[in-house]
Design an enzyme around this catalytic site. Structure first.
Site, PDB file in Angstrom:
ATOM      1  N   SER A   1      42.002  31.731  39.882  1.00 52.74           N
ATOM      2  CA  SER A   1      43.110  31.217  40.667  1.00 52.74           C
ATOM      3  C   SER A   1      44.078  30.434  39.771  1.00 52.74           C
ATOM      4  O   SER A   1      44.536  30.980  38.769  1.00 52.74           O
ATOM      5  CB  SER A   1      42.554  30.350  41.804  1.00 52.74           C
TER       6      SER A   1
ATOM      7  N   ASP B   1      40.943  39.866  48.460  1.00 49.89           N
ATOM      8  CA  ASP B   1      41.745  38.679  48.139  1.00 49.89           C
ATOM      9  C   ASP B   1      43.208  38.973  48.460  1.00 49.89           C
ATOM     10  O   ASP B   1      43.832  39.805  47.811  1.00 49.89           O
ATOM     11  CB  ASP B   1      41.561  38.361  46.641  1.00 49.89           C
TER      12      ASP B   1
ATOM     13  N   HIS C   1      39.715  35.407  48.574  1.00 47.42           N
ATOM     14  CA  HIS C   1      40.025  34.759  47.302  1.00 47.42           C
ATOM     15  C   HIS C   1      38.856  33.929  46.774  1.00 47.42           C
ATOM     16  O   HIS C   1      38.593  33.888  45.575  1.00 47.42           O
ATOM     17  CB  HIS C   1      41.267  33.876  47.516  1.00 47.42           C
ATOM     18  N   ASP C   2      38.151  33.265  47.677  1.00 44.66           N
ATOM     19  CA  ASP C   2      37.044  32.390  47.276  1.00 44.66           C
ATOM     20  C   ASP C   2      35.866  33.139  46.652  1.00 44.66           C
ATOM     21  O   ASP C   2      34.932  32.509  46.157  1.00 44.66           O
ATOM     22  CB  ASP C   2      36.520  31.597  48.484  1.00 44.66           C
TER      23      ASP C   2
END
Lengths: 386, 215
Positions: free
Chosen positions: A159, A325, A358-359
């Protein structure tokens, strides 16, 4: 009563602190000469004799330097990347010297807007200069210099951490042997800027934000920051992951209450996420760091020709994305990988199938771990590290 | 990409053993060169070249699983396909661009071939020979699309969309003014068959063909 007093009462955070920029100040993108400033950092493992085994791990927006600690000094939880970093792990601290520093502008020990501006004797607040990803990296180079390390074996991060990885490779390619930008992009998309703006507006709309002077006023914009976190948190998950976890399940009740109470588990979960976030994060830091991400666009100074950012770069890259994501899509990663190809760089580009959004880069994803591990081992062979 | 060749290993002087047809490709590659393997699958050839010939090798692979397996072995591979993704590579970026058993599965084989020789100084291309007697037999006497150990997949499922014979390929090279540096035909197990690869015999008896081209 006063939050400044609270800050000063709190025992100093564990780990290393280095004061930098005392003589040669940090030149920020905004033109400000900044310094001296502090970077708080953690190290794990031992630096070898020829200083060739250092890995810099770059943290994400709300991450920090406690990447592999057993117990985080504030949350009491494990470090955020314990899955990956530690003895015998993928980033093996028996083999590598791992450094992770809190970004400048952060709130876990590195100089940021909640610290005292030496000129006024008051917290910086919005007088803190606007920082960029390049500024964060420039500050890190000063730390790496001070640690006596010339070339980093690897720079790795997800990220916003991945943005720092890319900035390192663009600005200091000769200092990075291998780079793993994960779940990231070479620029922040309009959608991501939009979500950040929602978060910032939530903070600023909280009357307790006090125009950024909440520390002086002895207040804390907890509700605004919590809403910012709640919104952001949704973007880090995928629709299927959220539905699988919560569905339409009700929170400790048999039926809906015809009220605005948190009837649904997902509401309760988000409220909890927001609430626990404000205990560990400074609202102004959140504004500054989200802004840094928004401003990030590696192709800007090359009129959009991203490949030129990496001309002559000898670093080996492993670009990793996750299929679900929607903050940092595989399409963005592929654009990056194509540009790296066009610059004749050594690049791997892998999409990991995952529905965790995304995580996913923070979670137990065996395929991701297999790829990252293979990349690091291959690079270690290339570097002659045993 | 689809591999039409069965998994047989050859006796080689190296400790490493790879599929016979891949070994023939590897033997064409000079040590210490830059190689792009397009459709590199699980990285068998790329890994071999990296280990034993010290090449600076890169791979392009369509399947996510293939890419993952390659990168997990430390090989630099990216997901992509020969039709779409060769355009990014700069001119002359590689000494060799290798396309093994993949040309027949591309949308635009001619463009792919010309891309290979834009980014590589030499192209190494292998493909199944549709002129092989069994294919001819299937069409002529069974009246059906060929199906054999070399082309095991039914017509409605095969990714192979542009079949050619050895003679067709030589014709295309001539039309494109490509120089055939080396060529050979292989039998069912991927071993070299000693015959003139431009001959009608080769086109009749060769299961697969392997060419090294330059401009």
């Amino acid at each position: 009563m006063s939050s400044i007093a609270d800050t000063q009462k709190r025992p100093p955070l564990p780990g290393h602190h280095m004061v930098l920029g005392e003589t040669d100040k940090l030149r920020l993108d905004s033109g400000v000469e900044f310094g001296p400033f502090t970077l708080a950092y953690q190290t794990y493992g031992e630096l070898n004799a020829d200083k060739s085994n250092a890995i810099l791990v770059c943290h994400a927006l709300t991450g920090d330097q406690y990447v592999a600690d057993d117990v985080h000094p504030i949350t009491g939880k494990e470090g955020w990347w314990r899955e990956i970093v530690g003895p015998g792990k993928i980033i093996d601290t028996d083999k590598y010297f791992v450094i992770c520093s809190n970004v400048i502008g952060g709130c876990l020990g590195s100089t940021g807007p909640k610290d005292i501006n030496p000129e006024t004797g008051k917290p910086w607040g919005l007088d803190f200069p606007v920082i960029t990803i390049a500024d964060m990296v420039r500050a890190q180079t000063m730390l790496i210099d001070a640690l006596g390390i010339d070339t980093l074996f690897a720079v790795i991060g997800g990220s916003m951490g991945g943005m720092q990885v890319l900035e390192w490779c663009k600005s200091y390619p000769e200092r990075v042997f291998a780079a793993a930008p994960i779940a990231t992009s070479f620029r922040h998309s309009a959608q991501n800027i939009a979500f950040h703006e929602v978060g910032r507006q939530a903070v600023m709309a909280d009357p307790d934000w006090c125009g950024g002077n909440y520390l002086l006023e002895g207040k804390k914009p907890a509700r605004g920051l919590a809403v910012a976190r709640m919104t952001a948190h949704i973007t880090y998950l995928s629709q299927p992951a959220l539905h699988r976890k919560f569905g339409r399940k009700l929170q400790n009740r048999g039926a809906i209450t015809y009220s605005f109470d948190h009837d649904f588990q997902v509401e309760s979960y988000l409220r909890h996420q927001g609430k626990s976030f404000v205990d560990r994060f400074d609202a102004n830091s959140y504004l500054y760091i989200t802004r840094a991400m928004d401003y990030f666009d590696l192709s800007m100074e090359y009129d959009g020709r991203l490949a030129e950012a990496f001309t002559g770069c000898k670093t080996r890259f492993c670009v990793i994305s996750f299929s679900s994501d929607w903050c940092f899509t595989t399409a963005e990663s592929r654009t990056l990988a194509h540009a790296l190809n066009a610059a004749s760089c050594n690049v791997s580009c892998v999409e990991i199938e995952s529905d965790k959004g995304h995580d996913a880069f923070l979670l137990d994803e065996p395929d991701f771990h297999m790829v990252l591990s293979g990349f690091i081992e291959g690079a270690a062979q290339g570097r002659g590290l045993k | 990409m689809n591999n039409t060749v069965s998994n047989i290993t050859s006796a080689t002087p190296h400790s490493d053993r790879i599929r016979v047809d891949l070994q023939l490709i590897a033997d064409m590659v000079e040590p210490g060169t830059r190689v792009l393997d397009i459709g590199c699958s699980d990285g068998e050839l790329l890994g071999y070249l990296t280990r034993t010939k010290n090449v600076d090798g890169r791979g392009l692979e369509l399947s996510n699983e293939g890419v993952r397996n390659c990168v997990a072995q430390g090989l630099p591979v990216m997901q992509g396909d020969a039709d779409r993704d060769l355009g990014d590579y700069p001119d002359g970026a590689f000494d060799y661009a290798i396309l093994s058993q993949t040309l027949q599965a591309t949308q635009r084989p001619k463009e792919v071939l010309s891309e290979l020789l834009r980014i590589g100084n030499k192209a190494i291309v292998s493909f199944p020979n549709f002129g092989h007697w069994r294919a001819r037999f299937d069409l002529m006497f069974r009246g059906q699309m060929p199906q054999n150990p070399n082309l095991p997949i039914m017509w409605y499922e095969t990714p192979n969309i542009h079949f050619c014979t050895v003679r067709d390929f030589v014709g295309l090279c001539r039309e494109m003014n490509l120089k055939i540096e080396r060529s050979m035909v292989l039998n069912e197990s991927g071993s070299r068959v000693s015959m003139d690869s431009h001959s009608g015999f080769a086109n009749f008896f060769g299961n697969q063909a392997l060419f090294m081209l330059s401009k």
